[in-house]
Design a protein around this motif. Structure first.
Motif, mmCIF file in Angstrom:
data_model
loop_
_atom_site.group_PDB
_atom_site.id
_atom_site.type_symbol
_atom_site.label_atom_id
_atom_site.label_comp_id
_atom_site.label_asym_id
_atom_site.label_seq_id
_atom_site.Cartn_x
_atom_site.Cartn_y
_atom_site.Cartn_z
ATOM 1 N N THR A 184 1.042 -1.100 -0.067
ATOM 2 C CA THR A 184 -0.288 -0.037 -0.089
ATOM 3 C C THR A 184 0.960 1.274 -0.082
ATOM 4 N N PRO A 185 0.381 2.400 -0.434
ATOM 5 C CA PRO A 185 0.984 3.473 -0.526
ATOM 6 C C PRO A 185 1.698 3.632 1.019
ATOM 7 N N ALA A 186 0.862 3.527 2.075
ATOM 8 C CA ALA A 186 1.760 3.733 3.129
ATOM 9 C C ALA A 186 2.619 2.657 3.974
ATOM 10 N N GLU A 187 2.938 1.706 3.382
ATOM 11 C CA GLU A 187 3.683 0.647 3.753
ATOM 12 C C GLU A 187 5.019 1.272 4.036
ATOM 13 N N ASP A 188 5.617 0.577 5.071
ATOM 14 C CA ASP A 188 7.042 0.789 5.477
ATOM 15 C C ASP A 188 8.134 -0.311 4.408
ATOM 16 N N ILE A 189 8.953 0.385 3.887
ATOM 17 C CA ILE A 189 9.679 -0.711 2.995
ATOM 18 C C ILE A 189 10.885 -1.238 3.691
ATOM 19 N N VAL A 190 11.201 -0.735 4.698
ATOM 20 C CA VAL A 190 12.290 -1.383 5.681
ATOM 21 C C VAL A 190 12.006 -2.796 5.889
ATOM 22 N N PRO A 191 10.973 -3.444 6.497
ATOM 23 C CA PRO A 191 10.686 -4.799 6.648
ATOM 24 C C PRO A 191 10.845 -5.591 5.442
ATOM 25 N N ILE A 192 10.306 -5.081 4.073
ATOM 26 C CA ILE A 192 10.380 -5.839 3.139
ATOM 27 C C ILE A 192 12.025 -5.936 2.665
ATOM 28 N N LEU A 193 12.877 -5.040 2.927
ATOM 29 C CA LEU A 193 14.339 -5.120 2.587
ATOM 30 C C LEU A 193 15.138 -6.263 3.741
ATOM 31 N N VAL A 194 14.523 -6.250 4.632
ATOM 32 C CA VAL A 194 14.987 -6.831 5.814
ATOM 33 C C VAL A 194 14.736 -8.495 5.616
ATOM 34 N N ALA A 195 13.419 -8.341 5.054
ATOM 35 C CA ALA A 195 12.994 -10.202 4.673
ATOM 36 C C ALA A 195 14.040 -10.409 3.315
ATOM 37 N N ALA A 196 14.454 -9.374 2.446
ATOM 38 C CA ALA A 196 15.179 -9.981 1.438
ATOM 39 C C ALA A 196 16.602 -10.208 1.901
ATOM 40 N N MET A 197 17.065 -9.553 2.898
ATOM 41 C CA MET A 197 18.521 -9.510 3.298
ATOM 42 C C MET A 197 18.515 -10.991 4.217
ATOM 43 N N SER A 198 17.378 -11.431 4.544
ATOM 44 C CA SER A 198 17.597 -13.089 5.098
ATOM 45 C C SER A 198 18.343 -13.935 4.365
ATOM 46 N N ARG A 199 18.436 -13.458 3.000
ATOM 47 C CA ARG A 199 19.174 -14.367 1.951
ATOM 48 C C ARG A 199 20.410 -14.253 1.948
ATOM 49 N N GLY A 200 21.009 -12.995 2.401
ATOM 50 C CA GLY A 200 22.386 -12.403 2.103
ATOM 51 C C GLY A 200 22.379 -11.047 1.468
ATOM 52 N N PRO A 201 23.354 -10.604 1.157
ATOM 53 C CA PRO A 201 23.578 -9.364 0.535
ATOM 54 C C PRO A 201 22.543 -9.016 -0.609
ATOM 55 N N ILE A 202 21.938 -7.951 -0.525
ATOM 56 C CA ILE A 202 21.004 -7.593 -1.501
ATOM 57 C C ILE A 202 21.182 -6.372 -2.263
ATOM 58 N N LEU A 203 20.799 -6.415 -3.688
ATOM 59 C CA LEU A 203 20.898 -5.093 -4.385
ATOM 60 C C LEU A 203 19.310 -4.265 -4.304
ATOM 61 N N ALA A 204 19.326 -3.287 -3.904
ATOM 62 C CA ALA A 204 17.872 -2.684 -3.697
ATOM 63 C C ALA A 204 18.055 -1.256 -4.602
ATOM 64 N N VAL A 205 17.029 -1.296 -5.445
ATOM 65 C CA VAL A 205 16.815 0.134 -6.174
ATOM 66 C C VAL A 205 15.527 0.675 -5.498
ATOM 67 N N ILE A 206 15.795 2.024 -5.138
ATOM 68 C CA ILE A 206 14.727 2.565 -4.530
ATOM 69 C C ILE A 206 14.522 3.862 -5.452
ATOM 70 N N ALA A 207 13.304 4.073 -6.238
ATOM 71 C CA ALA A 207 12.913 4.975 -7.197
ATOM 72 C C ALA A 207 13.388 6.345 -6.537
ATOM 73 N N SER A 208 13.170 6.795 -5.447
ATOM 74 C CA SER A 208 13.266 7.967 -4.919
ATOM 75 C C SER A 208 14.578 8.111 -3.967
ATOM 76 N N ILE A 209 15.438 9.173 -4.395
ATOM 77 C CA ILE A 209 16.790 9.277 -3.736
ATOM 78 C C ILE A 209 16.698 9.718 -2.242
ATOM 79 N N ASP A 210 15.643 10.392 -1.961
ATOM 80 C CA ASP A 210 15.555 10.857 -0.629
ATOM 81 C C ASP A 210 14.972 9.705 0.096
ATOM 82 N N ARG A 211 14.172 8.721 -0.172
ATOM 83 C CA ARG A 211 13.506 7.761 0.335
ATOM 84 C C ARG A 211 14.681 6.654 0.590
ATOM 85 N N ALA A 212 15.724 6.582 -0.457
ATOM 86 C CA ALA A 212 16.670 5.664 -0.441
ATOM 87 C C ALA A 212 17.679 5.905 0.836
#
Ligand SMILES: [Zn+2]
Ligand SMILES: [Zn+2]
Length: 576
Positions: A146-174
């Motif tokens: 959803t628009p209000a969703e926090d993306i940090v838990p999503i990235l944390v979930a992916a990092m449970s596999r090891g180092p990830i590459l994450a592209v975040i459309a907005s530089i400020d948000r990144a």
């Protein structure tokens, strides 16, 4: 006699706009250790010294040619697998390799790498359950948030596999996300600044669009946040798109690719049904959306601000008004009833072809100049812009109203109401009300992705307002209250318009049902004349080139000779 080691020969792509050929150079023994595929070098080219990249290494010097040695090793460049990925991107978007290699290279020369990070799986709470499931195995998955969703838990979930590459459309948000992940203890390199740290390995790598080409030696998963965002595509040629590069990079590495969006594109949805929240969770992540139907307004109420909106403007704060009316292409409105001129076949925008004919900008259907609602034959494209409406608002409210553009920065403190083009949504931190004064301008923009781009705009506005419980309101003034895109936002069901959109694109052989490129510039005509795939001309001197697949399209574009006159090739153009 001790055998001499054979000379090391490097093939070098130079960073020169006019030169597409590569050249061979000798690597002097002193630089053997530093010469890898991807290494940045300086070489003599005629009388000059120019920068470039080693793209191949070998021992075979061409017979009878005395090679010059490279002049200098500048430092680390993209790894061999990323050089290959750049080569693929240059083919896929029909451009030169050097601009892509530039994106993949460090912003300043890197002569040595810092120590590597741990490179292990990172575990922390909370980890997003849907994302954990999505990255369980290789392949591309779409996660609808959803628009209000926090993306940090999503990235944390992916990092449970090891180092990830994450592209975040907005530089400020990144930037914000990197800071939060570091507080959780995650080893993170923020590119482009931490390019050397990323290249050292063992870190997750996060950044905006260009991060998709960043080094990430122990890559375990690729994540793209806001895959629908226009800013993921490079505007200069080659017009590479970070979503497509991410999918290809993950495929080559045999790791999962997770595409995250509140309004997934048809391109993303090709990889399968999205992973979604429950209906109630999804609704809770969207603000309340009020559709203000202006199709029944009395002539006396037909100003840019409806009575409903006036009431909100007087009481709420902060209020952000959006009016995208700076472009040259404005939709036609009926001169008597105000309904927009819409195509009866595909609901695209019509434009005046001549005194007696309207033509659809999307599918080309023509009809006489007549309003489908009231029968009037008078159409007009002239409507007030941001500056005039700001003055009207100020007078109506009796208080200062700020005009916000991409260059003004946020509205001054204490100003309750701000108005601007969509740039205002990037300048304001939060809002109680976001009002689109005329969303029909977006829905009827004469471009292929008008519906998706309107939805993306609504998502951006919704993010400023926060979840439903925060009480913010998204107010949308329209004369098409039943439009699927608006209904999708009202119901927090972003897939509501997807089936119709897909059917329309299939019907018109538009992407993703086809692979599309445009050719423009003085060299376009002679260039397209060589092609044996479908070519059609458009009114603004641009050629549309189409095939069923990118394989077919891009192979044809690569095989055709480039004209000497200027040619611009846009593969997957946004602005059609
Ligand atoms: Zn009318
Ligand atoms: Zn049409």
């Amino acid at each position: 006699l001790a055998s001499e080691p054979p000379p090391l020969v490097a093939r070098v792509v130079v960073d020169q706009a006019a030169i597409t050929k590569s050249f061979d150079y000798l690597i002097p023994d002193a630089w053997r250790d530093q010469a890898r595929v991807g290494t940045l070098v300086r070489v003599g080219l005629g009388p000059r010294r120019v920068g470039g990249w080693i793209t191949e290494l070998g021992h075979q010097a061409p017979d009878g040619v005395a090679l010059r040695p490279i002049a200098k090793v500048t430092g680390w460049g993209p790894s061999a697998d990323v050089v290959d990925l750049c080569r693929w991107a240059a083919w896929r978007w029909a451009g030169r390799l050097a601009p892509v290699l530039t994106v993949a290279s460090p912003p300043v020369a890197v002569r040595a790498l810092p120590p590597a990070g741990p490179g292990t799986a990172f575990r922390s709470e909370p980890a997003h359950a849907g994302a954990l499931a999505a990255v369980a195995q290789p392949g591309t998955r779409v996660l609808r948030t959803t628009p209000a969703e926090d993306i940090v838990p999503i990235l944390v979930a992916a990092m449970s596999r090891g180092p990830i590459l994450a592209v975040i459309a907005s530089i400020d948000r990144a930037r914000l996300v990197v800071a939060r992940l570091r507080r959780l203890g995650a080893p993170v390199a923020s590119v482009p600044r931490d390019w050397a740290l990323a290249a050292a390995g063992g870190h997750s790598v996060i950044g905006a669009r260009a991060a998709v080409f960043a080094p990430c030696p122990d890559l375990a998963a690729v994540v793209v946040i806001d895959e629908h965002d226009e800013s993921l595509q490079e505007e200069r040629t080659p017009t590479w798109h970070a979503r497509e590069v991410a999918i290809e990079r993950a495929r080559r590495a045999g790791v999962p690719c997770l595409l995250v969006s509140s309004c997934p594109t048809l391109e993303a949805l090709r990889s399968g049904e999205p992973i979604t929240l429950s209906r109630s969770q999804e609704r809770a992540g969207w603000p309340i959306v009020d559709i203000v139907d202006r199709s029944r307004d009395l002539p006396s109420e037909s100003g840019p601000i409806s009575p409903t909106l006036v009431r909100l403007l007087r009481t709420e704060h902060p209020v952000v008004c959006v009016l995208n009316r700076t472009g040259s292409a404005r939709s036609l409105r009926c001169g008597s009833c105000g309904q927009p001129g819409v195509c009866e076949r595909c609901h695209g925008p019509v434009a005046q072809l001549d005194d007696s004919t309207l033509q659809c900008g999307r599918c080309g259907t023509t009809r006489p100049v007549v309003c489908l609602s009231c029968g009037s034959t008078r159409f007009s494209a002239r409507r007030p812009g941001v500056t005039r409406i700001r003055a009207e608002l100020e007078q109506m409210l009796g208080e200062p109203v700020a005009e916000v553009t991409a260059t003004t920065g946020p509205p001054p403190a204490g100003v309750r109401v701000a108005i601007g083009t969509e740039a205002v949504l990037h300048q304001v931190g939060d809002a109680a009300v976001v009002a689109f004064l005329d969303i029909d301008d977006e829905l009827l923009a004469p471009r292929l992705r008008a519906n998706e781009l309107t939805m993306a705009l609504l998502v951006r506005a919704a993010r400023l307002l926060g979840p439903r419980t925060s009480g913010g309101r998204l107010v949308v003034q329209t004369r098409q209250p039943h439009h699927e895109v608006l209904q999708a936002a009202v119901l927090a069901e972003p897939d509501r318009f997807v089936a119709a959109e897909r059917a329309m694109r299939t019907d018109l052989w538009l992407p993703p049902s086809s692979a599309l490129a445009t050719a423009s510039g003085p060299g376009a005509e002679s260039f397209v004349a060589q092609l044996s795939i479908a070519v059609s001309g458009s009114a603004d001197g641009q050629f549309l080139i189409r095939a069923d697949t990118h394989q077919e399209l891009c192979d044809a574009l690569a095989a055709a000779g480039r004209p000497t006159a200027r040619l611009r090739l846009d593969v997957d153009p946004w602005r059609v």
